[in-house]
Write a protein that holds these residues in place. Structure first.
Motif, short mmCIF file in Angstrom:
data_model
loop_
_atom_site.label_atom_id
_atom_site.label_comp_id
_atom_site.label_asym_id
_atom_site.label_seq_id
_atom_site.Cartn_x
_atom_site.Cartn_y
_atom_site.Cartn_z
N ALA A 247 0.83 -1.20 0.00
CA ALA A 247 0.00 0.00 0.00
C ALA A 247 0.86 1.25 0.00
O ALA A 247 0.56 2.24 -0.69
CB ALA A 247 -0.93 -0.01 1.22
N CYS A 251 1.67 4.08 -3.33
CA CYS A 251 1.57 5.54 -3.26
C CYS A 251 2.73 6.23 -3.97
O CYS A 251 2.65 7.41 -4.30
CB CYS A 251 1.52 6.01 -1.80
SG CYS A 251 -0.01 5.57 -0.97
N THR A 283 -4.09 1.65 1.61
CA THR A 283 -3.52 2.50 0.57
C THR A 283 -4.33 3.77 0.33
O THR A 283 -5.49 3.88 0.71
CB THR A 283 -3.35 1.72 -0.75
OG1 THR A 283 -2.38 2.36 -1.56
CG2 THR A 283 -4.67 1.63 -1.52
#
Length: 314
Positions: A247, A251, A283
């Motif tokens: 997660a 990004c 996330t």
């Protein structure tokens, strides 16, 4: 029109080789033993000999060959320089130059995990995607990152080394890289076995895991599929750690698809489901459209990726 390309995957034990057409058809694959004598100095000669013999055997001229794409087990810079390949004995050298000199063909090189990611994008679980993260769960944890259809090398060739993202700064045991608390210590085959053995040392509930002498990751996933509570908890823990790490990585690179490969991926749906669950919980909202898929090419991902590397611009 150049009609062929070679994909090479150099490993510590064997060198896998494939001859491809420009549209990605695998004509033939084979492998030879990795000769690590004299700091791996004979490897390039062995590969060159194999290529010459294969071209002669199939009556293919070098003018018909776009080149050679090669993956190696270590960091590779964008110019083909490896910083160090411990598994084959190399120090600092330029793989592309070494092999091009011996074969007279164009050579492109990359880290084996990134090359495998390219292969999965081209002909495997990442087909149709231009932004892809390949996660390999084996003895360790590897990663390959594809951005806009191209491998992410990084300044020192270490792009995609997700196995050494630190996920627990309180860990006391040392990872193979020398640090503590790396993702690899929890999400690899060895990692989930390590966590499970620690849990079993204080576990009072009945579990089939206590009856298995040489515990493996497969044993743990099989027990979890059979509703063994203790095993299911360990799978959940692994999924939580890996899903949360992915997660965070998402990004940064915002992949369309996350492809899970390596020996542990044979666990199948139970593994994908638990990783995806924790990924979606953690996330950033703009990254939640990432799809999860199992790798499809297995041990051939490296040769497919090598061929793609040389053929995509042919």
């Amino acid at each position: 029109m150049k009609r062929y390309g070679f994909g090479i995957d150099v490993g510590g034990t064997a060198i896998k080789m494939g001859l491809f057409t420009t549209d990605g058809e695998l004509i033939e694959k084979w492998e030879i033993k990795t000769n690590k004598e004299d700091q791996g100095s004979r490897i390039f000669d062995d590969i060159a000999k194999q290529i010459d013999e294969k071209l002669s055997e199939r009556n293919i001229s070098k003018s018909e060959v776009a080149g050679i794409g090669i993956g190696v087990p270590g960091p590779v810079k964008a110019d083909g320089t490896v910083v160090k390949c411990v598994n084959v004995g190399w120090g600092i050298l330029n793989v592309e130059q070494e092999l091009a000199t011996r074969t007279g063909l164009t050579v492109k090189a990359g880290n084996d995990a990134n090359i495998a990611a390219l292969g999965e994008m081209w002909k495997g679980g990442g087909r149709g995607c231009q932004n892809l993260l390949l996660v390999t769960l084996g003895t360790g944890v590897g990663g390959g990152i594809i951005i806009e259809g191209n491998m992410l090398y990084g300044s020192n060739g270490a792009g995609g080394e997700i196995g050494h993202v630190v996920v627990d700064k309180h860990e006391t045991e040392v990872c193979g890289c020398g640090k503590k608390g790396c993702l690899e210590q929890y999400a690899s085959a060895n990692g989930i076995v390590r966590m499970t053995k620690k849990a079993l040392a204080t576990e009072t509930r009945d579990t089939v895991l206590n009856t298995i002498e040489n515990l493996t990751a497969k044993d743990i996933f099989d027990a979890a599929k059979s509703n063994d509570t203790v095993a299911a908890e360990q799978v959940e823990k692994m999924g939580n750690i890996l899903g949360t790490a992915l997660a965070s990585i998402a990004c940064v690179i915002n992949p369309e698809r996350i492809v899970i490969g390596g020996g542990v991926s044979k666990a199948g749906k139970i593994l994908i489901d638990v990783i995806e669950k924790h990924f979606m919980e953690q996330t950033f909202h703009a990254c939640r459209n990432a799809e999860f898929a199992l790798a499809e090419l297995g041990n051939d991902a490296g040769i497919y990726g090598g061929a793609c590397l040389i053929l995509q611009n042919a």
